[in-house]
Enzyme design. Structure first.
Site, PDB file in Angstrom:
ATOM      1  N   ARG A   1    -113.605 -51.169 -13.049  1.00  0.00           N
ATOM      2  CA  ARG A   1    -112.612 -51.842 -13.892  1.00  0.00           C
ATOM      3  C   ARG A   1    -111.489 -50.891 -14.291  1.00  0.00           C
ATOM      4  O   ARG A   1    -110.336 -51.286 -14.384  1.00  0.00           O
ATOM      5  CB  ARG A   1    -113.286 -52.444 -15.134  1.00  0.00           C
ATOM      6  CG  ARG A   1    -114.195 -53.611 -14.760  1.00  0.00           C
ATOM      7  CD  ARG A   1    -114.833 -54.228 -15.963  1.00  0.00           C
ATOM      8  NE  ARG A   1    -113.880 -54.892 -16.824  1.00  0.00           N
ATOM      9  CZ  ARG A   1    -114.086 -55.140 -18.116  1.00  0.00           C
ATOM     10  NH1 ARG A   1    -115.213 -54.759 -18.675  1.00  0.00           N
ATOM     11  NH2 ARG A   1    -113.175 -55.762 -18.825  1.00  0.00           N
TER      12      ARG A   1
ATOM     13  N   CYS B   1    -120.236 -31.542 -25.378  1.00  0.00           N
ATOM     14  CA  CYS B   1    -121.610 -31.037 -25.527  1.00  0.00           C
ATOM     15  C   CYS B   1    -122.475 -31.268 -24.291  1.00  0.00           C
ATOM     16  O   CYS B   1    -123.644 -30.875 -24.271  1.00  0.00           O
ATOM     17  CB  CYS B   1    -122.257 -31.673 -26.751  1.00  0.00           C
ATOM     18  SG  CYS B   1    -122.731 -33.391 -26.503  1.00  0.00           S
TER      19      CYS B   1
ATOM     20  N   HIS C   1    -112.526 -54.916 -29.386  1.00  0.00           N
ATOM     21  CA  HIS C   1    -113.630 -54.571 -28.489  1.00  0.00           C
ATOM     22  C   HIS C   1    -113.519 -53.173 -27.880  1.00  0.00           C
ATOM     23  O   HIS C   1    -114.148 -52.889 -26.878  1.00  0.00           O
ATOM     24  CB  HIS C   1    -113.752 -55.630 -27.383  1.00  0.00           C
ATOM     25  CG  HIS C   1    -114.124 -56.982 -27.920  1.00  0.00           C
ATOM     26  ND1 HIS C   1    -113.893 -58.158 -27.248  1.00  0.00           N
ATOM     27  CD2 HIS C   1    -114.711 -57.343 -29.090  1.00  0.00           C
ATOM     28  CE1 HIS C   1    -114.333 -59.176 -27.985  1.00  0.00           C
ATOM     29  NE2 HIS C   1    -114.823 -58.710 -29.109  1.00  0.00           N
TER      30      HIS C   1
ATOM     31  N   ASN D   1    -108.871 -57.491 -25.687  1.00  0.00           N
ATOM     32  CA  ASN D   1    -108.768 -56.752 -24.424  1.00  0.00           C
ATOM     33  C   ASN D   1    -108.995 -55.264 -24.642  1.00  0.00           C
ATOM     34  O   ASN D   1    -108.655 -54.715 -25.691  1.00  0.00           O
ATOM     35  CB  ASN D   1    -107.407 -57.000 -23.770  1.00  0.00           C
ATOM     36  CG  ASN D   1    -107.237 -58.462 -23.398  1.00  0.00           C
ATOM     37  OD1 ASN D   1    -108.212 -59.203 -23.377  1.00  0.00           O
ATOM     38  ND2 ASN D   1    -106.013 -58.874 -23.131  1.00  0.00           N
TER      39      ASN D   1
ATOM     40  N   CYS E   1    -120.675 -35.653 -21.551  1.00  0.00           N
ATOM     41  CA  CYS E   1    -119.720 -35.364 -22.628  1.00  0.00           C
ATOM     42  C   CYS E   1    -118.988 -34.054 -22.351  1.00  0.00           C
ATOM     43  O   CYS E   1    -119.615 -33.037 -22.035  1.00  0.00           O
ATOM     44  CB  CYS E   1    -120.453 -35.275 -23.960  1.00  0.00           C
ATOM     45  SG  CYS E   1    -119.388 -34.747 -25.322  1.00  0.00           S
TER      46      CYS E   1
ATOM     47  N   ASN F   1    -102.923 -71.508 -23.336  1.00  0.00           N
ATOM     48  CA  ASN F   1    -104.000 -71.244 -22.383  1.00  0.00           C
ATOM     49  C   ASN F   1    -103.759 -72.141 -21.174  1.00  0.00           C
ATOM     50  O   ASN F   1    -103.047 -73.138 -21.283  1.00  0.00           O
ATOM     51  CB  ASN F   1    -105.356 -71.574 -23.039  1.00  0.00           C
ATOM     52  CG  ASN F   1    -106.536 -70.924 -22.325  1.00  0.00           C
ATOM     53  OD1 ASN F   1    -106.658 -70.982 -21.097  1.00  0.00           O
ATOM     54  ND2 ASN F   1    -107.416 -70.304 -23.093  1.00  0.00           N
TER      55      ASN F   1
ATOM     56  N   GLY G   1    -104.718 -67.035 -24.400  1.00  0.00           N
ATOM     57  CA  GLY G   1    -105.547 -66.646 -23.254  1.00  0.00           C
ATOM     58  C   GLY G   1    -106.943 -66.180 -23.593  1.00  0.00           C
ATOM     59  O   GLY G   1    -107.433 -65.221 -23.015  1.00  0.00           O
ATOM     60  N   THR G   2    -107.581 -66.859 -24.524  1.00  0.00           N
ATOM     61  CA  THR G   2    -108.979 -66.518 -24.810  1.00  0.00           C
ATOM     62  C   THR G   2    -109.837 -67.779 -24.698  1.00  0.00           C
ATOM     63  O   THR G   2    -109.407 -68.858 -25.090  1.00  0.00           O
ATOM     64  CB  THR G   2    -109.151 -65.857 -26.198  1.00  0.00           C
ATOM     65  OG1 THR G   2    -110.544 -65.749 -26.491  1.00  0.00           O
ATOM     66  CG2 THR G   2    -108.451 -66.607 -27.308  1.00  0.00           C
ATOM     67  N   SER G   3    -111.048 -67.582 -24.148  1.00  0.00           N
ATOM     68  CA  SER G   3    -111.919 -68.745 -23.984  1.00  0.00           C
ATOM     69  C   SER G   3    -112.535 -69.157 -25.319  1.00  0.00           C
ATOM     70  O   SER G   3    -113.114 -70.232 -25.435  1.00  0.00           O
ATOM     71  CB  SER G   3    -113.010 -68.441 -22.957  1.00  0.00           C
ATOM     72  OG  SER G   3    -113.687 -67.260 -23.321  1.00  0.00           O
TER      73      SER G   3
HETATM   74  N1  LIG Z   1    -108.061 -57.412 -19.725  1.00  0.00           N
HETATM   75  C1  LIG Z   1    -109.162 -57.057 -20.373  1.00  0.00           C
HETATM   76  O1  LIG Z   1    -109.184 -56.094 -21.144  1.00  0.00           O
HETATM   77  C2  LIG Z   1    -110.402 -57.896 -20.190  1.00  0.00           C
HETATM   78  C3  LIG Z   1    -110.641 -58.567 -19.007  1.00  0.00           C
HETATM   79  C4  LIG Z   1    -111.829 -59.336 -18.900  1.00  0.00           C
HETATM   80  C5  LIG Z   1    -112.699 -59.408 -19.972  1.00  0.00           C
HETATM   81  N2  LIG Z   1    -112.435 -58.734 -21.121  1.00  0.00           N
HETATM   82  C6  LIG Z   1    -113.412 -58.843 -22.240  1.00  0.00           C
HETATM   83  O2  LIG Z   1    -114.048 -60.091 -22.090  1.00  0.00           O
HETATM   84  C7  LIG Z   1    -114.369 -60.736 -23.284  1.00  0.00           C
HETATM   85  C8  LIG Z   1    -114.016 -62.168 -22.968  1.00  0.00           C
HETATM   86  O3  LIG Z   1    -113.265 -62.913 -23.848  1.00  0.00           O
HETATM   87  P1  LIG Z   1    -111.809 -63.503 -23.551  1.00  0.00           P
HETATM   88  O4  LIG Z   1    -111.741 -64.782 -24.271  1.00  0.00           O
HETATM   89  O5  LIG Z   1    -110.821 -62.450 -23.805  1.00  0.00           O
HETATM   90  O6  LIG Z   1    -111.722 -63.753 -21.969  1.00  0.00           O
HETATM   91  P2  LIG Z   1    -112.364 -64.852 -21.034  1.00  0.00           P
HETATM   92  O7  LIG Z   1    -112.416 -64.242 -19.670  1.00  0.00           O
HETATM   93  O8  LIG Z   1    -113.603 -65.409 -21.610  1.00  0.00           O
HETATM   94  O9  LIG Z   1    -111.290 -66.035 -21.018  1.00  0.00           O
HETATM   95  C9  LIG Z   1    -110.011 -65.911 -20.480  1.00  0.00           C
HETATM   96  C10 LIG Z   1    -109.184 -67.096 -20.911  1.00  0.00           C
HETATM   97  O10 LIG Z   1    -107.853 -66.908 -20.445  1.00  0.00           O
HETATM   98  C11 LIG Z   1    -107.348 -68.133 -19.945  1.00  0.00           C
HETATM   99  N3  LIG Z   1    -106.277 -67.791 -18.996  1.00  0.00           N
HETATM  100  C12 LIG Z   1    -106.409 -67.314 -17.729  1.00  0.00           C
HETATM  101  N4  LIG Z   1    -105.191 -67.079 -17.189  1.00  0.00           N
HETATM  102  C13 LIG Z   1    -104.272 -67.421 -18.127  1.00  0.00           C
HETATM  103  C14 LIG Z   1    -102.849 -67.390 -18.165  1.00  0.00           C
HETATM  104  N5  LIG Z   1    -102.118 -66.969 -17.106  1.00  0.00           N
HETATM  105  N6  LIG Z   1    -102.221 -67.809 -19.301  1.00  0.00           N
HETATM  106  C15 LIG Z   1    -102.940 -68.246 -20.368  1.00  0.00           C
HETATM  107  N7  LIG Z   1    -104.292 -68.278 -20.391  1.00  0.00           N
HETATM  108  C16 LIG Z   1    -104.953 -67.869 -19.283  1.00  0.00           C
HETATM  109  C17 LIG Z   1    -108.563 -68.816 -19.343  1.00  0.00           C
HETATM  110  O11 LIG Z   1    -108.371 -70.203 -19.271  1.00  0.00           O
HETATM  111  C18 LIG Z   1    -109.667 -68.427 -20.340  1.00  0.00           C
HETATM  112  O12 LIG Z   1    -109.747 -69.362 -21.399  1.00  0.00           O
HETATM  113  C19 LIG Z   1    -113.658 -59.979 -24.331  1.00  0.00           C
HETATM  114  O13 LIG Z   1    -114.630 -59.355 -25.085  1.00  0.00           O
HETATM  115  C20 LIG Z   1    -112.858 -58.867 -23.611  1.00  0.00           C
HETATM  116  O14 LIG Z   1    -113.101 -57.609 -24.182  1.00  0.00           O
HETATM  117  C21 LIG Z   1    -111.309 -57.991 -21.246  1.00  0.00           C
HETATM  118 ZN   LIG Z   2    -120.984 -34.827 -26.982  1.00  0.00          ZN
END
Ligand SMILES: NC(=O)c1ccc[n+]([C@@H]2O[C@H](COP(=O)([O-])OP(=O)(O)OC[C@H]3O[C@@H](n4cnc5c(N)ncnc54)[C@H](O)[C@@H]3O)[C@@H](O)[C@H]2O)c1
Ligand SMILES: [Zn+2]
Length: 247
Positions: free
Chosen positions: A70, A153, A120, A103, A150, A216, A190-192
């Site tokens: 990642r 350490c 997170h 994110n 690390c 979304n 953009g969060t589920s």
């Molecule tokens: N980029 C990152 O840092 C990343 C990537 C994947 C997962 N995560 C982690 O995953 C967990 C999942 O939760 P989440 O809700 O953030 O992600 P999720 O993967 O559960 O959901 C993503 C959401 O984004 C929507 N989406 C996708 N493309 C889009 C767009 N172009 N415009 C608008 N909406 C769009 C989807 O419909 C979905 O609802 C979090 O804890 C996070 O830390 C982070």
């Molecule tokens: Zn250490």
């Protein structure tokens, strides 16, 4: 749609305090896969099986391989139009603006936002389980270097991210709850809306009668708390809205 966008821009324009929460969807256009939805990450393993302390204890190398993989994707990514639109909002609202993100990809920092609550953690930080130090680390490791040690350490280290089943940093969560309870516009992007406690923040905003806007590409767990739901790609929609706010 046009009418809806004008209404939303007007709401934002008249807001005194605005809070924004983002999820993986905002970074999709930057090339970072989301967890849920169509093009989910890693076909062989489910993130919920890898992103846990139990998985790390059982097989630290495998978990580090997943974060290494990642890191590679995220390191190559650049902020997109949606990240920059959020930067514009911070410039407009200054101290009355809070950005909460789920994110771990740093793209908001890279875009230039300052007031960010990373719920997170961050994939470019490493945390030592022995000496407790947290340090910047964006190394893409060779397979035989995993798991890394690390740099202070030599102890066992993990990525400084919050895994499933772990508690969030109390101080960061408190600030996020406060920002959600004190805004008059809450923007949810953009969060589920299924990962707790992040998913409860839009409800807090809705409970205090803030105007909740969701953007979304499909309806989510947040939609029921939202006063307006826009089903569009955020990288296309948010710049349009912010342009109207600035007019
Ligand atoms: N980029 C990152 O840092 C990343 C990537 C994947 C997962 N995560 C982690 O995953 C967990 C999942 O939760 P989440 O809700 O953030 O992600 P999720 O993967 O559960 O959901 C993503 C959401 O984004 C929507 N989406 C996708 N493309 C889009 C767009 N172009 N415009 C608008 N909406 C769009 C989807 O419909 C979905 O609802 C979090 O804890 C996070 O830390 C982070
Ligand atoms: Zn250490």
């Amino acid at each position: 749609m046009e009418e809806k966008i004008f209404k939303i821009a007007e709401k934002i324009k008249n807001a005194k305090k605005i809070t924004v929460i983002t999820g993986a969807g905002i970074s999709k256009a930057s090339g970072i896969p989301t967890f849920r939805g169509k093009d989910g990450l890693w076909s062989k393993y489910s993130p919920s099986e890898l992103a846990t302390y139990q998985a790390f204890t059982k097989n630290p190398k495998l978990v580090w391989q997943w974060y290494n993989y990642r890191r590679k994707i995220i390191k190559a990514a650049k902020p997109n139009a949606a990240h920059y639109a959020i930067l514009e909002l911070e410039k407009i609202f200054k101290n009355n603006f809070t950005l909460i993100t789920q994110n771990i990809d740093s793209l908001h920092r890279q875009a230039g936002n300052k007031n960010i609550l990373e719920l997170h953690g961050n994939i470019f930080e490493t945390k030592c389980l022995i000496c407790d130090k947290i340090y910047f680390d964006d190394t893409i490791y060779e397979d035989d270097e995993l798991p890394p040690k690390c740099k202070f350490c030599g102890g066992k280290v993990r990525p400084n991210v919050v895994w499933f089943g772990e508690n969030l940093d109390r101080n960061i969560l408190d600030k996020a709850m406060e920002a959600s309870a004190q805004c008059d516009v809450f923007l949810c992007i953009g969060t589920s809306g299924v990962v707790q406690p992040a998913a409860s923040l839009p409800k807090i905003a809705s409970d205090i009668r803030a105007f909740v806007i969701e953007i979304n590409i499909e309806h989510s767990g947040v939609s029921i708390y939202s006063d307006e739901v826009i089903i569009e790609k955020v990288e296309e929609m948010l710049p349009k809205i912010v342009d109207l706010v600035k007019k």
